[in-house]
Design an enzyme around this catalytic site. Structure first.
Site, PDB file in Angstrom:
ATOM      1  N   ASP A   1      -2.911  -3.210   3.372  1.00  0.00           N
ATOM      2  CA  ASP A   1      -3.396  -3.249   4.486  1.00  0.00           C
ATOM      3  C   ASP A   1      -4.605  -3.997   4.171  1.00  0.00           C
ATOM      4  OD1 ASP A   1      -1.300  -1.096   5.070  1.00  0.00           O
ATOM      5  OD2 ASP A   1      -3.441   0.631   5.901  1.00  0.00           O
TER       6      ASP A   1
ATOM      7  N   GLU B   1       0.665  -1.243  -0.209  1.00  0.00           N
ATOM      8  CA  GLU B   1       0.033  -0.182   0.342  1.00  0.00           C
ATOM      9  C   GLU B   1       0.703   1.368  -0.039  1.00  0.00           C
ATOM     10  OE1 GLU B   1      -3.480   1.843   2.509  1.00  0.00           O
ATOM     11  OE2 GLU B   1      -3.550  -0.138   2.238  1.00  0.00           O
TER      12      GLU B   1
ATOM     13  N   TYR C   1      -1.296  -4.563  14.120  1.00  0.00           N
ATOM     14  CA  TYR C   1      -1.830  -4.008  12.925  1.00  0.00           C
ATOM     15  C   TYR C   1      -3.044  -3.188  13.962  1.00  0.00           C
ATOM     16  CZ  TYR C   1      -5.292  -3.335   8.607  1.00  0.00           C
ATOM     17  OH  TYR C   1      -6.174  -1.686   7.948  1.00  0.00           O
TER      18      TYR C   1
END
Length: 690
Positions: free
Chosen positions: A104, A8, A307
């Site tokens: 992501d 990303e 995350y």
């Protein structure tokens, strides 16, 4: 043959390339023996705008609303087109056998990658990397367990449905309001009910009328206890309270009951993103956006937390074996962690392991990587500390306390004395015993004195950002990944503003909430939409049915605006006129002050509404100079002696107009520095002589 790996961001691509051995660096990608690692820059494509789809939609007018295209499609974002073209060239290479989506691991990350692969017409196999931390170990394990991208088709459909719904509701209602009331009025599927939550709290405060009420306290054995009441605000006047006291004073009290109970409490679960944002706002005053930015850096750059954009507070059972390594990694910050690791890293709060409550990602916890504290900013250190301490609590003994309660009755009236004794602090480091030692026995007679206390009800507090996040979570407004962005958009649209650590709705925001359909103001409709989006991601609801419902809702919302007879006042409009077209100028807030912009949509005139103080010093008096606007652009000007300088140019004296002189005199007269009064007097004399 090689894998084309799509990350990303460039920073993530760089880290992946190091782990995967892609050491050959190029402008737009890294290459190794078996892999090519490239990157997006966030979104490289967006949904097409109305003017891209229909020439009748190029002009903003009520007659063409609502806009309900059968298919919207995407288009490249101009500023990042070069990177999209680079990915397209790589995708067409003959030695590329398959692609790996490494954006992501969430709804938006899925949308970023799918749109890119669709745009470049990638027709080879596609796999998905799904990881919850960026450590070398996690990346290698993730690549060993790649799944077909088709396993995440429902997640993509949910992301696409969300983007489409925001397009349909946001663009149509915003256009309708803006055209109808001739001002930039932004409304949306999530932001409008979020704004309404802030206003609802403000209305509670403004309508609050303080009321007196009375409490009766018993003083016995140098301790106080309040009288039990079904309604704590029930005694409204002093006479009624005094009458009760008179009755009590004629009665002998008796210790009716003594109860002693032990209570234990296990540690709280780890943070999800929203709770972390709320806690950081309460503890440090951080905005939701700032907390997200900091924790994202801890995840991507330092790789020391998992995350961040998670809505789960639970861990999967397969993570039990990683607990010891994580404890060892944080031992230098929390010494108890090393003790827990030596004892086998046994988790006391066992309910944290629940596979059914781990959605896309598990709770936000530290990784196995040891932090380099010297490389952390103070903000990063604070947020990391919060995450670590919450995680280590899982291994701490439970908190235990003993509650002692003594009930004393005077006829039908009861008073309660209490004491809490901490038996084991456990995970509550700062727990303390409260209350005095109680020396009573059951059946003991009590003769005490009574006191009437006058109290005043207090209004509710304004909403903090943390409080708003809690309400957004309760009503399913947005997701952990988008809530910070929604709050920032409301502020930048001048519908809401920050006042210290509190939020308040502006006059413009209040009017907007009166102009839109009530169904868009209340959170129920948006809550229903969000639950449907979650169901789409789980394969339990049709995205086509969802969009059909959104289109019907859009028709209704636009119709309400069109047929409305409500009035709107633009409080940003000034009485100053544009020197180019004669229209009135509007005041607009920007990051470093205010601008005056022309209200005529076809005129692009703008200038500063007020002078901005620069760090540039006046060569004459050495005070900070103002940045002001003139006919030939911006320049520096000293508000004390009139010295002017071009921005980046030579020093000099600029002859001032009468208007500029009056403005300068006003600024000097408003100045509160007494040492400058001589300068003011000198300028005033010069103006009189002129």
């Amino acid at each position: 043959m090689k894998q084309l790996i799509l990350a990303e961001k460039p920073s993530v691509a760089r880290d992946l390339s190091q782990i995967l051995g892609a050491t050959e660096k190029h402008k737009d990608y890294f290459e190794g023996k078996d892999v090519i690692v490239t990157w997006a820059l966030g979104h490289l494509l967006g949904l097409k705008m109305p003017e891209d789809l229909n020439k009748d939609w190029q002009k903003w007018q009520l007659e063409t609303l609502p806009m309900l295209p059968k298919f919207i499609g995407t288009k490249p974002l101009p500023k990042t087109r070069h990177q999209l073209q680079a990915i397209e060239r790589l995708a067409k290479r003959s030695d590329v056998k398959e692609a790996v989506i490494a954006t992501d691991a969430g709804r938006e990350g899925e949308l970023v990658a799918r749109w890119i692969l669709q745009y470049v017409r990638f027709n080879k196999p596609v796999k998905r990397l799904w990881i919850s931390s960026q450590t070398t170990k996690a990346v290698k394990e993730g690549f060993a367990k790649l799944k077909p991208a088709s396993d995440y088709d429902d997640l993509y459909q949910s992301a696409l449905a969300r983007a489409t719904a925001d397009w349909l509701v946001g663009l149509n209602v915003t256009r309708a309001l803006t055209v109808k009331y001739q001002d930039n009025l932004s409304a949306g599927r999530v932001q409008t009910p979020t704004l309404a939550l802030v206003l609802k709290q403000e209305d509670k405060i403004s309508s609050f009328i303080p009321q007196k009420y009375y409490q009766i306290a018993l003083n016995a054995s140098n301790q106080k206890a309040l009288m039990e009441q079904k309604n704590p605000y029930g005694i409204k006047n002093r006479e009624a309270a005094q009458k009760i006291v008179s009755e009590l004073e004629r009665t002998i009290g008796k210790v009716e009951k003594i109860t002693v109970k032990e209570h234990s409490e296990k540690a709280p679960l780890p943070y999800d993103l929203t709770e972390l944002q709320r806690a950081a706002n309460e503890k440090y005053g951080y905005s939701a956006k700032k907390t997200l930015s900091v924790v994202q850096s801890l995840y991507e750059v330092h790789k020391i937390v998992s995350y961040p954009r998670t809505d789960s507070k639970y861990l999967s059972t397969d993570m039990i074996s990683t607990m010891k390594e994580r404890l060892q990694a944080v031992g230098s910050m929390v010494p108890e962690a090393l003790e827990y690791a030596k004892k086998g890293a046994k988790v006391v709060q066992k309910k944290v392991f629940n596979n059914e409550k781990v959605t896309d990602h598990h709770a936000l916890i530290p990784t196995e990587q040891r932090p380099d504290y010297a490389k952390l900013s103070s903000d990063e250190h604070r947020i990391y500390g919060m995450i670590v301490k919450r995680f280590v609590m899982l291994f701490a003994p439970e908190y235990r306390e003993q509650k002692e309660k003594i009930t004393v009755s005077f006829a039908e009236r009861r008073f309660n004395f209490s004491k809490t004794t901490v038996l084991q602090k456990g995970w509550k480091e700062n727990a303390q015993t409260s209350g005095e030692a109680l020396h009573f026995k059951e059946g003991q007679q009590i003769k005490g004195t009574f006191e009437v206390k006058e109290k005043l009800t207090t209004p509710p507090n304004p909403l903090t950002e943390g409080g708003l996040l809690a309400l957004m979570e309760r009503y399913s407004l947005g997701t952990p990944a988008t809530r910070a962005e929604i709050i920032e958009k409301l502020v930048s649209s001048e519908l809401m503003e920050r006042s210290g650590n509190f939020l308040r709705v502006t006059r413009k925001g209040r009017q907007l909430l009166e102009l839109v359909n009530p169904s868009l103001v209340t959170p129920e409709l948006t809550e229903k939409w969000e639950k449907q989006l979650e169901a789409i991601a789980l394969g339990k609801f049709s995205s086509q049915k969802f969009i059909a419902e959104i289109k019907n809702d859009t028709k209704k919302l636009v119709s309400e605006v069109k047929n409305s007879t409500k009035k709107y006042q633009d409080f940003s409009m000034t009485q100053k006129k544009c020197p180019e077209c004669g229209a009135f100028l509007k005041e607009k807030k920007v990051r470093d002050g205010k601008l005056l912009v022309c209200s005529n949509a076809e005129c692009d005139y703008k200038r500063r509404a007020e002078a901005k103080v620069s760090n540039h010093r006046c060569p004459q008096c050495h005070k900070k100079m103002l940045i002001v606007s003139g006919e030939k652009g911006e320049y520096f000007r000293c508000k004390y002696d009139g010295t002017t300088e071009k921005l980046g140019g030579k020093k000099g004296k600029k002859k001032m107009s009468r208007h500029e002189e009056r403005r300068l005199m006003k600024k000097i007269n408003q100045d509160d520095e007494p040492q400058e009064s001589a300068l003011a007097a000198a300028l005033k004399k010069a103006m009189e002589e002129k």
